[in-house]
Design a protein around this motif. Structure first.
Motif, PDB file in Angstrom:
ATOM      1  N   ASP A   1       0.838  -1.200   0.000  1.00  0.00           N
ATOM      2  CA  ASP A   1       0.000   0.000   0.000  1.00  0.00           C
ATOM      3  C   ASP A   1       0.875   1.254   0.000  1.00  0.00           C
ATOM      4  O   ASP A   1       2.058   1.219   0.324  1.00  0.00           O
ATOM      5  N   SER A   2       0.274   2.367  -0.422  1.00  0.00           N
ATOM      6  CA  SER A   2       1.069   3.552  -0.735  1.00  0.00           C
ATOM      7  C   SER A   2       1.759   4.119   0.502  1.00  0.00           C
ATOM      8  O   SER A   2       2.874   4.619   0.418  1.00  0.00           O
ATOM      9  N   VAL A   3       1.129   4.006   1.654  1.00  0.00           N
ATOM     10  CA  VAL A   3       1.766   4.547   2.854  1.00  0.00           C
ATOM     11  C   VAL A   3       3.043   3.779   3.175  1.00  0.00           C
ATOM     12  O   VAL A   3       4.097   4.363   3.447  1.00  0.00           O
ATOM     13  N   ALA A   4       2.957   2.460   3.075  1.00  0.00           N
ATOM     14  CA  ALA A   4       4.143   1.637   3.332  1.00  0.00           C
ATOM     15  C   ALA A   4       5.247   1.987   2.338  1.00  0.00           C
ATOM     16  O   ALA A   4       6.421   2.098   2.702  1.00  0.00           O
ATOM     17  N   LEU A   5       4.864   2.187   1.076  1.00  0.00           N
ATOM     18  CA  LEU A   5       5.859   2.507   0.047  1.00  0.00           C
ATOM     19  C   LEU A   5       6.495   3.870   0.303  1.00  0.00           C
ATOM     20  O   LEU A   5       7.695   4.058   0.107  1.00  0.00           O
ATOM     21  N   MET A   6       5.684   4.820   0.722  1.00  0.00           N
ATOM     22  CA  MET A   6       6.223   6.153   0.958  1.00  0.00           C
ATOM     23  C   MET A   6       7.208   6.163   2.119  1.00  0.00           C
ATOM     24  O   MET A   6       8.243   6.799   2.061  1.00  0.00           O
ATOM     25  N   ARG A   7       6.871   5.435   3.159  1.00  0.00           N
ATOM     26  CA  ARG A   7       7.795   5.337   4.288  1.00  0.00           C
ATOM     27  C   ARG A   7       9.131   4.779   3.807  1.00  0.00           C
ATOM     28  O   ARG A   7      10.192   5.293   4.137  1.00  0.00           O
ATOM     29  N   LEU A   8       9.037   3.732   3.005  1.00  0.00           N
ATOM     30  CA  LEU A   8      10.233   3.085   2.499  1.00  0.00           C
ATOM     31  C   LEU A   8      11.009   4.045   1.594  1.00  0.00           C
ATOM     32  O   LEU A   8      12.230   4.144   1.664  1.00  0.00           O
ATOM     33  N   SER A   9      10.271   4.780   0.745  1.00  0.00           N
ATOM     34  CA  SER A   9      10.916   5.725  -0.167  1.00  0.00           C
ATOM     35  C   SER A   9      11.735   6.736   0.630  1.00  0.00           C
ATOM     36  O   SER A   9      12.853   7.081   0.266  1.00  0.00           O
ATOM     37  N   ARG A  10      11.160   7.208   1.722  1.00  0.00           N
ATOM     38  CA  ARG A  10      11.846   8.216   2.498  1.00  0.00           C
ATOM     39  C   ARG A  10      13.094   7.656   3.155  1.00  0.00           C
ATOM     40  O   ARG A  10      14.134   8.288   3.206  1.00  0.00           O
ATOM     41  N   GLU A  11      12.945   6.428   3.631  1.00  0.00           N
ATOM     42  CA  GLU A  11      14.073   5.748   4.251  1.00  0.00           C
ATOM     43  C   GLU A  11      15.232   5.657   3.245  1.00  0.00           C
ATOM     44  O   GLU A  11      16.375   5.961   3.566  1.00  0.00           O
ATOM     45  N   ILE A  12      14.921   5.241   2.023  1.00  0.00           N
ATOM     46  CA  ILE A  12      15.953   5.049   1.002  1.00  0.00           C
ATOM     47  C   ILE A  12      16.527   6.405   0.572  1.00  0.00           C
ATOM     48  O   ILE A  12      17.730   6.558   0.369  1.00  0.00           O
TER      49      ILE A  12
ATOM     50  N   ALA B   1      19.921  -1.714  -3.709  1.00  0.00           N
ATOM     51  CA  ALA B   1      20.100  -2.954  -2.948  1.00  0.00           C
ATOM     52  C   ALA B   1      19.421  -2.832  -1.591  1.00  0.00           C
ATOM     53  O   ALA B   1      18.780  -3.770  -1.106  1.00  0.00           O
ATOM     54  N   GLU B   2      19.552  -1.645  -0.988  1.00  0.00           N
ATOM     55  CA  GLU B   2      18.930  -1.384   0.306  1.00  0.00           C
ATOM     56  C   GLU B   2      17.411  -1.521   0.205  1.00  0.00           C
ATOM     57  O   GLU B   2      16.760  -2.134   1.051  1.00  0.00           O
ATOM     58  N   ALA B   3      16.867  -0.945  -0.875  1.00  0.00           N
ATOM     59  CA  ALA B   3      15.415  -1.002  -1.087  1.00  0.00           C
ATOM     60  C   ALA B   3      14.954  -2.440  -1.273  1.00  0.00           C
ATOM     61  O   ALA B   3      13.950  -2.862  -0.704  1.00  0.00           O
ATOM     62  N   GLN B   4      15.709  -3.189  -2.051  1.00  0.00           N
ATOM     63  CA  GLN B   4      15.350  -4.594  -2.292  1.00  0.00           C
ATOM     64  C   GLN B   4      15.323  -5.362  -0.981  1.00  0.00           C
ATOM     65  O   GLN B   4      14.431  -6.164  -0.725  1.00  0.00           O
TER      66      GLN B   4
ATOM     67  N   ALA C   1       5.706  -1.225 -17.165  1.00  0.00           N
ATOM     68  CA  ALA C   1       5.168  -1.705 -15.900  1.00  0.00           C
ATOM     69  C   ALA C   1       3.666  -1.533 -15.903  1.00  0.00           C
ATOM     70  O   ALA C   1       3.130  -0.662 -16.587  1.00  0.00           O
ATOM     71  N   GLN C   2       2.981  -2.375 -15.123  1.00  0.00           N
ATOM     72  CA  GLN C   2       1.531  -2.284 -14.984  1.00  0.00           C
ATOM     73  C   GLN C   2       1.187  -1.897 -13.553  1.00  0.00           C
ATOM     74  O   GLN C   2       2.063  -1.790 -12.698  1.00  0.00           O
ATOM     75  N   GLY C   3      -0.103  -1.723 -13.346  1.00  0.00           N
ATOM     76  CA  GLY C   3      -0.564  -1.223 -12.052  1.00  0.00           C
ATOM     77  C   GLY C   3      -0.187  -2.090 -10.869  1.00  0.00           C
ATOM     78  O   GLY C   3      -0.110  -1.610  -9.751  1.00  0.00           O
ATOM     79  N   ASN C   4       0.052  -3.385 -11.080  1.00  0.00           N
ATOM     80  CA  ASN C   4       0.423  -4.196  -9.919  1.00  0.00           C
ATOM     81  C   ASN C   4       1.906  -4.545  -9.929  1.00  0.00           C
ATOM     82  O   ASN C   4       2.339  -5.440  -9.224  1.00  0.00           O
ATOM     83  N   ASP C   5       2.662  -3.826 -10.754  1.00  0.00           N
ATOM     84  CA  ASP C   5       4.115  -3.968 -10.700  1.00  0.00           C
ATOM     85  C   ASP C   5       4.678  -2.817  -9.876  1.00  0.00           C
ATOM     86  O   ASP C   5       4.212  -1.687  -9.970  1.00  0.00           O
ATOM     87  N   LEU C   6       5.680  -3.119  -9.088  1.00  0.00           N
ATOM     88  CA  LEU C   6       6.301  -2.083  -8.270  1.00  0.00           C
ATOM     89  C   LEU C   6       7.493  -1.494  -9.026  1.00  0.00           C
ATOM     90  O   LEU C   6       8.336  -2.227  -9.526  1.00  0.00           O
ATOM     91  N   ILE C   7       7.536  -0.169  -9.122  1.00  0.00           N
ATOM     92  CA  ILE C   7       8.677   0.500  -9.740  1.00  0.00           C
ATOM     93  C   ILE C   7       9.582   1.038  -8.628  1.00  0.00           C
ATOM     94  O   ILE C   7       9.116   1.747  -7.736  1.00  0.00           O
ATOM     95  N   LEU C   8      10.851   0.689  -8.707  1.00  0.00           N
ATOM     96  CA  LEU C   8      11.840   1.259  -7.790  1.00  0.00           C
ATOM     97  C   LEU C   8      12.641   2.260  -8.608  1.00  0.00           C
ATOM     98  O   LEU C   8      13.236   1.893  -9.622  1.00  0.00           O
ATOM     99  N   ALA C   9      12.621   3.512  -8.213  1.00  0.00           N
ATOM    100  CA  ALA C   9      13.319   4.543  -8.976  1.00  0.00           C
ATOM    101  C   ALA C   9      14.230   5.318  -8.043  1.00  0.00           C
ATOM    102  O   ALA C   9      13.794   5.809  -7.004  1.00  0.00           O
ATOM    103  N   ILE C  10      15.491   5.393  -8.430  1.00  0.00           N
ATOM    104  CA  ILE C  10      16.473   6.060  -7.573  1.00  0.00           C
ATOM    105  C   ILE C  10      17.306   7.032  -8.396  1.00  0.00           C
ATOM    106  O   ILE C  10      17.772   6.695  -9.492  1.00  0.00           O
ATOM    107  N   LYS C  11      17.421   8.241  -7.904  1.00  0.00           N
ATOM    108  CA  LYS C  11      18.303   9.227  -8.528  1.00  0.00           C
ATOM    109  C   LYS C  11      19.407   9.505  -7.518  1.00  0.00           C
ATOM    110  O   LYS C  11      19.128   9.859  -6.375  1.00  0.00           O
TER     111      LYS C  11
END
Lengths: 416, 63, 513
Positions: free
Chosen positions: C16-27, C83-86, C61-71
C-alpha cells in the motif's frame, strides 16, 4: 449481470447434481465416435507435431508402434513428422488422458456415465509409475504393459465392474477427501477404497488365480490408479455444464506441454489458450528444474470440479510433498480458490475446514479480477521422452487464458 | 420525501455497532480494533492485475 | 551536477502507498541519494515519476508492478540504495507463527468471512476506488470512501445506487466519520453524547467535534459526505440521507451541518429539508456570510462559531483567551515584515483562516481559495498573505497527507521561517486516529534553532485529551518550542490578526526568552 449470475448458478447446479458411475471398460474404437485408425488423441488443446514437446512426441511414436502403424520408433517418428497420423485433443471425443494423454483405437478406456444427464466420458487405464507412455516412455517394456492392459487387465476389470453393477464415484471421492486424498497428486485412499469395493466382484468373475493376483497386484502397487477414473468422472460432470449462454464457469482446463487450454460454459467448444507454465515443486533425487518439461495433461479436469489443488486442505501431506509450503498452510490454497469459484460442493467436504465443501465452479471473471489463477497439483515429466516422472509440484493456470475468456464473454453479450 | 427511518439500512447503521471491511490502508484497522470494532482487512491488490480497462469491463459484467 | 538514475521493476508486487512512501523516504535519506521513489506502476504514478526525472528511458510496468526509482550522485550510490530497497522489500512481514494467516483478497470473500459486516472503509488509489465501492454497495454495505481522485460522474452514480438501496455513501474524499463510536479514517476520541454532525469536510468535522467534546458536550454520530456532495452535480444526495438518518436517530438532539458554500439550488433543497426537521440545526457553510435558513437553524461563519452556537446559552470556546492581550505580551519585532503565512494540514481549517483573516481586513490568497479570495495563480495574489492547504491534491500526489506525515510541511515551513517578508506563521496540528503519533515533537524539531528575528509561530491543536497523542501534551511540546498555541484555529487566526493590525513595527518574538 443477472444473465451471468443465473447462468453460473445453472452451470454450478449441473456440475453438483451429476451422478457419475464407473460402468465399464471398453476398447476405444467401440465408443469414441469418429476415432479411426491413424488417429492419435492427446492431452490439452489442439496442437501440431512441430509444436509438440519431447515427451509428447515420444509418446506419439510409442502409440504408433503400439497400434502397428509403423514397425519401429524411427519409422514412427518419420510417419508422425510426415503427416501420416492425425492429431486431435481427447476433449473433442468426450475423453481425457493424464500427462501426454495418448488415446488410440485399440486402447481400453474407463467408461463413466453421468446417470443424471445420460452423458458418458472416457479415460485410458493408468499405467503405473516409472517408465510409462504418459510421461513419454515408448520402449518395449512400455508397449508390453499397454498390451497387457489391453489384452488381460482391461477385460478382467471390465467384467468385474459390470458384475458389480457399476460403482458410484461420488461416494468414493467423499471418503477419499476424509482420508487425505485430493485426487490429483494423492489417490492412495481412493485407489484402496476402489480395490476394496471391486475386490469380491473381481474374484468372482476371474477364472484364473494367477491372472487375478496380477490384476489385484497391479492396482495395489499403483497409488495413482484411481486418478484416471477421477478424470473421466470430472469430464462426465463438466460436460453437461457446457454451453449455457452467458455462463463464465470453466468447464475444462488442460495442457499439452506447450499450450494451456481453457473452455468456458457460455462459450461452448472454443479454446482459450496461452503458453503453459513451469511447475514449481520438488524433484526426485538427481533431477532438477532444468530437467523438467512444462505443464502437461488433461488431469486439471479434477481441479475444474473442485479437487486437486482446490482440495489441498484435505491433503496436508501433499502440500509438503509438492513444495507448496508447510502442511499447515494447505488450507490457504483451498480458501484462496473459494475466492474464484461460484460455490461449494456440499457432498465433498473437508474435515480440516470444518467440513466446508470443496470450492467448485471456477468463474473466469473472479480469476481475472482477483489475479488468483487456479492452482493445479501436478506431476512433473522429464523433458526428454522415455524417462518419466522426475518430480511433483504446483502450477498456476496462465492468466492470459482467463483474460481472453472474459473478453469473449463480454463480446458475446455485447458488453464493452 | 420523508422516509420512515427505523426500517431503512442507513437508519439501522446508526443504531448498531458497525462491522467494517477495510479495503486499503492497513493503519485504519488497528484504530478500529482498539475501539472494539470488528474489522476484516482485505488483502487488496489492484484488480485485473492493475489493468483499468479490464477492471471496468469486469465491473460491468458484475463481479 | 550530474545525476544517475536507476530503475527496477518488480512484477506483481503490491504494497500500500503509505508503506511505500515510508520506504521511499528511508531510502532517499541514504548518502549520495538525490531522490528515491517506490511506487506501483499505474499510469498516473508513472507520469509522476517521469516528471520528477526518476525514470530512465522506457519503463514497461503495470498497475500491480512495483517501480523502484532512484536518482543518485553516482552509479555506486544508486546501486547501493537499490540494494537497500530490495532488502527492505524482502524483509519478512511481521513474522506471526508458522501458519500463514489467510486474508480475503476481495470484498466478496471478506463478506463471506464476516457476514455481519455492514460498512466498507475504502482507501485504495482513486482509479480503483469507484469499482471497489460498487462491489461494497452491491453487497449491501454502507461505504466510507477515503480515496480521492474519483470522477464526479462515478461519485454521482455511486450515490444514486446507494440511495436506491438506502445505503450511506460517505465520500469520495471523506476524511472523517464516527459511526456508533467507531472512528472511520481520521477522527478523534470524543465524549459520546447527543450532537450529530454532518460534514462535507473532514477537518471541519474534527475541529467542531473536538471543540464540543472538550467543552463537555458529546457527539452521537459524525457522518461524512465528501467534499463535493453539495455541488450541483451531486445535489446533496448523501447530506439529505444523513439528515434523514440523524432526524430518526433517538440518540441525536441537535445537528451541526458543515460544508463549503453549496450550490444555491442544493442549499435550497438541503435547507428546505432542515426546515422539515423537528431538531435544531447549526449550519456552517464556511466561506459564506449567511444563508436563507429555516427557523430551527442558526448560521455560523466559522467552525468556532458553529461550536459555540451549538453549545448555546452564551457558552464560549476558549475561555478567557484574549488575542489582543496575548499579542501585546509578545516582544516587539524590529524588521518591517508584513505577511501572514498559513501552512495548513486541514483543508477546512485553511478555509476558516481565510474567512477570519479576510474579515479582519487582511488581503489573502490561497491554493484552496474560498469565494472572493484569489488563487495563487492569479495576478492579484502577489504580495498577499499566503494561506496554503498542504493537504490539497497538488501537494499529496504521490505523497502522504500532512496529517499522516507532518514532514510534508517541513520545506514550506523552513522557507517561511527564513522569509524576511513573513511576520506570522499560522499552523494547525491535527491529532487523533489515523494521524501522526507525535506531530508536535516533529514540528518542534523543525523550528528549533531558528533565528532570533524569525516570524512569530502561532498554532492550534485539533484534538482531545482522550486522543492517544493527548491534546494538552501536544500543546506543551509546542509551547516549549516557543510556539504560541491558541484554543482553536479561529483563535489562532485572531491572534495572527492582532499581531498584524495597522502596525509597521511588528511585534517581535525572541527565541531566547
Amino acid at each position: 449481470m443477472k444473465l451471468i449470475e443465473d447462468a453460473n448458478k445453472q452451470a454450478l447446479a449441473r456440475i453438483l447434481e451429476g451422478e457419475p458411475r464407473l460402468i465399464d471398460i471398453v476398447t476405444a474404437r467401440d465408443v469414441l465416435e469418429g476415432l479411426k485408425e491413424r488417429m492419435i488423441l492427446h492431452a490439452g488443446p489442439p496442437i501440431t507435431w512441430d509444436r509438440m514437446c519431447g515427451p509428447m512426441r515420444g509418446a506419439v511414436a510409442g502409440a504408433i508402434v503400439f497400434e502397428g502403424w509403423a514397425p519401429d520408433l524411427e519409422a514412427a517418428f518419420e510417419l508422425a513428422a510426415g503427416g501420416g497420423v492425425a492429431f486431435h485433443p481427447n476433449h473433442h471425443f468426450g475423453a481425457v488422458g493424464p500427462m501426454t494423454g495418448m488415446t488410440t483405437v485399440s486402447m481400453p478406456v474407463f467408461v463413466v456415465e453421468n446417470v443424471k444427464y445420460g452423458n458418458r466420458a472416457y479415460c485410458a487405464i493408468n499405467e503405473g509409475l516409472g517408465k510409462v507412455m504418459r510421461f513419454g516412455g515408448n520402449d518395449d517394456s512400455v508397449l508390453a504393459r499397454l498390451a497387457w492392459l489391453r489384452d488381460v487387465f482391461g477385460p478382467v476389470l471390465a467384467r468385474s465392474i459390470r458384475a458389480h453393477g457399476g460403482i458410484d464415484l461420488k461416494a468414493i471421492i467423499a471418503r477419499g477427501l476424509s482420508m487425505g486424498d485430493e485426487m490429483h497428486q494423492r489417490n492412495l485412499a481412493c485407489s484402496s477404497v476402489f480395490l476394496r469395493e471391486i475386490g469380491s466382484a473381481l474374484a468372482r468373475t476371474s477364472n484364473d488365480n494367477e491372472v487375478l493376483a496380477s490384476c489385484i497386484g497391479f492396482i495395489a502397487q499403483n497409488d495413482q490408479f484411481f486418478l484416471n477414473i477421477a478424470m473421466a468422472m470430472g469430464k462426465a460432470l463438466t460436460d453437461p455444464a457446457n454451453g449455457i449462454r452467458g455462463s463464465t464457469v470453466v468447464t475444462a482446463m488442460c495442457r499439452n506441454g506447450t499450450d494451456f487450454g481453457v473452455r468456458v460454459s457460455g462459450l461452448g467448444d472454443r479454446w482459450f489458450t496461452a503458453p503453459v507454465e513451469m511447475p514449481e515443486g520438488l524433484y526426485f533425487p538427481g533431477y532438477s528444474r532444468k530437467d523438467a518439461n512444462p505443464d502437461m495433461g488433461d488431469s486439471a479436469i479434477v481441479e475444474t470440479v473442485g479437487l486437486g489443488g482446490f482440495a489441498m486442505a484435505a491433503a496436508p501431506a501433499v502440500a509438503g510433498f509438492i513444495g507448496a509450503g508447510a502442511p499447515s498452510s494447505a488450507g490457504n490454497f483451498t480458501r484462496a480458490m473459494s475466492e474464484i469459484t461460484v460455490g461449494q460442493n456440499p457432498e465433498w467436504t473437508i474435515p480440516a475446514l470444518d467440513f466446508a465443501g470443496v470450492p467448485t465452479g471456477i468463474d473466469v471473471r473472479l480469476v481475472v479480477e482477483t489475479g488468483l489463477a487456479p492452482v493445479i497439483n501436478t506431476g512433473i515429466a522429464h523433458r526428454e521422452p522415455g524417462i518419466g516422472q522426475v518430480g511433483a509440484g504446483v502450477v498456476r493456470a496462465p492468466m492470459a487464458c482467463f483474460r481472453q475468456a472474459v473478453l469473449a464473454i463480454a463480446e458475446d453479450l455485447g458488453v464493452s | 420525501m420523508v422516509i420512515k427511518q427505523e426500517g431503512t439500512p442507513s437508519g439501522r447503521l446508526l443504531m448498531s455497532k458497525p462491522s467494517v471491511v477495510n479495503v486499503g490502508l492497513a493503519g485504519f484497522v488497528k484504530d478500529l480494533r482498539d475501539c472494539d470494532i470488528e474489522v476484516v482487512q482485505v488483502d487488496w491488490t489492484p484488480p485485473a492485475d492493475g489493468d483499468p480497462k479490464m477492471a471496468a469491463l469486469l465491473a460491468k459484467l458484475g463481479t | 551536477m550530474s545525476a544517475f538514475v536507476l530503475n527496477e521493476i518488480r512484477k506483481g508486487f503490491y504494497l500500500d502507498s503509505v508503506a511505500l512512501m515510508r520506504l521511499s523516504r528511508e531510502i532517499a535519506s541514504a548518502a549520495g541519494v538525490v531522490e528515491a521513489a517506490l511506487m506501483m506502476g499505474t499510469p498516473s504514478n508513472q507520469a509522476i515519476l517521469r516528471n520528477a526525472g526518476l525514470l530512465d528511458g522506457e519503463v514497461i510496468a503495470q498497475g500491480n508492478d512495483l517501480i523502484l526509482a532512484i536518482k543518485a550522485e553516482s552509479e555506486a550510490a544508486a546501486s547501493a540504495a537499490l540494494a537497500e530497497a530490495q532488502k527492505a522489500l524482502d524483509r519478512p512481514k511481521t513474522s506471526s507463527t508458522g501458519e500463514a494467516a489467510w486474508r480475503p483478497r476481495s470484498i466478496a470473500a471478506a463478506v463471506k468471512a464476516a457476514p455481519a459486516a455492514n460498512l466498507a472503509l475504502i482507501s485504495v488509489p482513486g482509479e480503483f476506488a469507484a469499482a471497489e465501492a460498487r462491489k461494497a454497495l452491491n453487497r449491501g454495505l454502507h461505504v466510507l470512501m477515503f480515496s480521492d481522485n474519483v470522477s464526479i460522474a462515478d461519485e454521482l452514480s455511486l450515490k444514486q445506487q446507494a440511495r436506491e438501496a438506502g445505503l450511506l455513501m460517505m465520500g469520495p474524499d471523506c476524511g472523517t466519520a464516527i459511526i456508533g463510536g467507531a472512528p472511520l479514517a481520521f477522527a478523534n476520541r470524543l465524549k459520546r453524547g447527543r450532537i450529530g454532525i454532518i460534514g462535507a469536510s473532514g477537518t471541519g468535522t474534527q475541529e467542531v467535534s473536538c471543540l464540543l467534546s472538550e467543552a463537555g458536550e458529546g457527539i452521537s454520530h459524525a457522518i461524512g459526505v465528501g467534499g463535493r456532495d453539495l455541488k450541483k452535480e451531486i445535489g446533496g444526495i448523501t447530506t439529505l440521507m444523513a439528515i434523514d438518518a440523524l432526524d430518526a436517530d433517538p440518540e441525536t438532539d441537535h445537528v451541526v451541518l458543515i460544508s463549503k458554500p453549496p450550490h444555491p439550488d442544493v442549499a435550497r433543497a438541503v435547507l428546505g429539508r432542515v426546515g422539515r426537521s423537528s431538531k435544531p440545526y447549526t449550519v456552517c457553510f464556511i466561506g459564506a456570510a449567511a444563508a436563507d435558513l429555516p427557523p430551527n437553524a442558526r448560521f455560523a461563519t466559522t467552525l468556532r462559531e458553529a461550536a459555540e452556537k451549538t453549545l448555546g446559552n452564551g457558552r464560549s470556546i476558549g475561555g478567557t483567551f484574549d488575542a489582543a492581550a496575548v499579542a501585546a505580551r509578545l516582544p516587539q519585532r524590529r524588521r518591517a515584515a508584513q505577511r501572514i503565512e498559513g501552512l495548513f494540514a486541514g483543508g477546512t481549517l485553511c478555509a476558516e483562516a481565510q474567512v477570519i483573516l479576510a474579515a479582519g481586513g487582511r488581503k489573502v490568497a490561497s491554493n484552496a481559495a474560498i469565494p472572493g479570495v484569489p488563487h495563487f495563480g492569479e495576478p492579484e495574489a502577489q504580495g498577499r498573505d499566503r494561506i496554503v492547504d498542504l493537504g490539497a491534491d497538488e501537494h499529496t500526489q504521490g505523497r502522504p497527507h500532512p496529517m499522516i506525515d507532518p514532514s510534508v510541511r517541513d520545506d514550506a515551513l523552513r522557507a517561511a521561517l527564513a522569509d524576511p517578508a513573513v511576520a506570522v506563521i499560522l499552523l494547525d496540528l491535527v491529532i487523533g486516529y489515523g494521524a501522526h503519533a507525535n506531530p508536535a515533537a516533529h514540528l518542534a524539531a523543525v523550528v528549533a534553532g531558528r533565528a532570533d528575528d524569525a516570524p512569530v509561530l502561532v498554532a492550534s491543536v485539533t484534538g482531545t485529551e482522550l486522543d492517544r497523542q493527548v491534546r494538552s501534551a501536544q500543546i506543551r511540546l509546542l509551547e516549549d518550542a516557543g510556539i504560541v498555541v491558541a484554543p482553536s484555529n479561529a483563535h489562532a487566526c485572531d491572534l495572527a490578526l492582532a499581531l498584524s493590525v495597522n502596525d509597521v513595527r511588528m511585534p517581535r518574538y525572541a527565541n531566547t526568552q
